[in-house]
Write a protein that holds these residues in place. Structure first.
Motif, PDB file in Angstrom:
ATOM      1  N   LYS A 218       0.832  -1.203   0.000  1.00  0.00           N
ATOM      2  CA  LYS A 218       0.000   0.000   0.000  1.00  0.00           C
ATOM      3  C   LYS A 218       0.866   1.252   0.000  1.00  0.00           C
ATOM      4  CE  LYS A 218      -3.686   2.377   2.430  1.00  0.00           C
ATOM      5  NZ  LYS A 218      -4.551   2.424   3.588  1.00  0.00           N
ATOM      6  N   HIS A 219       1.959   1.226   0.764  1.00  0.00           N
ATOM      7  CA  HIS A 219       2.907   2.335   0.818  1.00  0.00           C
ATOM      8  C   HIS A 219       4.263   1.781   0.382  1.00  0.00           C
ATOM      9  CE1 HIS A 219      -0.086   4.696   2.927  1.00  0.00           C
ATOM     10  NE2 HIS A 219      -0.263   3.694   3.754  1.00  0.00           N
ATOM     11  N   PRO A 220       4.508   1.717  -0.926  1.00  0.00           N
ATOM     12  CA  PRO A 220       5.704   1.013  -1.409  1.00  0.00           C
ATOM     13  C   PRO A 220       7.032   1.647  -1.012  1.00  0.00           C
ATOM     14  CG  PRO A 220       4.560   2.095  -3.220  1.00  0.00           C
ATOM     15  CD  PRO A 220       3.696   2.251  -2.003  1.00  0.00           C
ATOM     16  N   GLU A 221       7.081   2.948  -0.859  1.00  0.00           N
ATOM     17  CA  GLU A 221       8.345   3.598  -0.516  1.00  0.00           C
ATOM     18  C   GLU A 221       8.301   4.070   0.933  1.00  0.00           C
ATOM     19  OE1 GLU A 221      11.045   7.416  -1.837  1.00  0.00           O
ATOM     20  OE2 GLU A 221       9.515   6.701  -3.193  1.00  0.00           O
ATOM     21  N   PHE A 222       9.275   3.644   1.729  1.00  0.00           N
ATOM     22  CA  PHE A 222       9.354   4.047   3.125  1.00  0.00           C
ATOM     23  C   PHE A 222       9.968   5.430   3.203  1.00  0.00           C
ATOM     24  CE2 PHE A 222      11.862   3.951   7.203  1.00  0.00           C
ATOM     25  CZ  PHE A 222      10.770   4.069   8.044  1.00  0.00           C
ATOM     26  N   VAL A 223       9.209   6.386   3.717  1.00  0.00           N
ATOM     27  CA  VAL A 223       9.684   7.751   3.902  1.00  0.00           C
ATOM     28  C   VAL A 223       9.549   8.063   5.389  1.00  0.00           C
ATOM     29  CG1 VAL A 223       9.391  10.169   3.267  1.00  0.00           C
ATOM     30  CG2 VAL A 223       8.910   8.382   1.581  1.00  0.00           C
ATOM     31  N   PRO A 224      10.610   7.854   6.160  1.00  0.00           N
ATOM     32  CA  PRO A 224      10.489   8.078   7.597  1.00  0.00           C
ATOM     33  C   PRO A 224      10.228   9.550   7.913  1.00  0.00           C
ATOM     34  CG  PRO A 224      12.774   7.682   7.018  1.00  0.00           C
ATOM     35  CD  PRO A 224      11.964   7.475   5.772  1.00  0.00           C
ATOM     36  N   HIS A 225       9.255   9.778   8.782  1.00  0.00           N
ATOM     37  CA  HIS A 225       8.899  11.137   9.170  1.00  0.00           C
ATOM     38  C   HIS A 225       8.109  11.096  10.467  1.00  0.00           C
ATOM     39  CE1 HIS A 225       5.319   9.640   7.126  1.00  0.00           C
ATOM     40  NE2 HIS A 225       4.638  10.496   7.885  1.00  0.00           N
ATOM     41  N   LEU A 226       7.981  12.252  11.097  1.00  0.00           N
ATOM     42  CA  LEU A 226       7.175  12.425  12.293  1.00  0.00           C
ATOM     43  C   LEU A 226       6.145  13.500  11.980  1.00  0.00           C
ATOM     44  CD1 LEU A 226       8.359  12.474  15.917  1.00  0.00           C
ATOM     45  CD2 LEU A 226       6.848  14.283  15.118  1.00  0.00           C
ATOM     46  N   THR A 227       4.859  13.131  11.975  1.00  0.00           N
ATOM     47  CA  THR A 227       3.783  14.074  11.654  1.00  0.00           C
ATOM     48  C   THR A 227       3.579  15.025  12.828  1.00  0.00           C
ATOM     49  OG1 THR A 227       2.708  12.473  10.212  1.00  0.00           O
ATOM     50  CG2 THR A 227       1.345  14.280  11.057  1.00  0.00           C
TER      51      THR A 227
END
Length: 154
Positions: free
Chosen positions: A102-111
């Motif tokens: 569903k989310h193919p690319e891991f983009v680490p972040h803090l919302t």
């Protein structure tokens, strides 16, 4: 219950970020500090029991990650803080704990909230992600800790 694995910032890191965000105006919505996390894997609506076992089975070989929060960014109107890593351990965790495409690319972040993009230059203190937390949510930003999984240093 919606389930996901996450890394939680330690209190000193959250304090540092909160101080940097203090006084910023023009934001539509701030995410509650208690909800701050870096998502590692998202699993959707399911019973927590089987997911706890699924995560446990994938822990061998995962190692702690050194990370820090960086400049602000956004996904459309979602405001976030970027994540810098000094090693590949966080990406490794995400690859192992990924459930579907569903989310193919891991983009680490803090919302941190919703609104127009911020232009906040920031460098937070580095910390070690030495445990993974399985969180459940019935409603947005209303998270329940389901289980904690410590990581072993090599």
């Amino acid at each position: 219950m919606r389930l996901f694995t996450a890394a939680l910032p330690p209190p000193a890191v959250a304090d540092h970020l909160a101080a940097a965000l203090d006084g910023i105006t023009g934001v539509d919505y701030w995410a509650p500090r208690a909800a701050w996390h870096i998502t590692i894997g998202y699993y959707g609506e399911e019973d927590p029991g089987p997911r706890v076992e699924w995560v446990k089975e994938r822990l061998p070989g995962l190692t702690p990650a050194r990370i820090s929060l960086g400049d602000s960014g956004n996904f459309r109107d979602t405001l976030l803080m970027t994540v810098s890593t000094s090693d590949s351990a966080l990406a490794g965790m995400a690859a192992v704990l990924k459930w579907n495409d569903k989310h193919p690319e891991f983009v680490p972040h803090l919302t941190i909230g919703k609104g127009k993009p911020l232009n906040l230059a920031y460098q937070g203190p580095e910390w070690t992600v030495d445990e993974i937390v399985l969180l459940g949510a019935e409603e947005r930003h209303d998270y329940t800790e389901v289980a904690r999984f410590p990581l072993q240093a090599r």
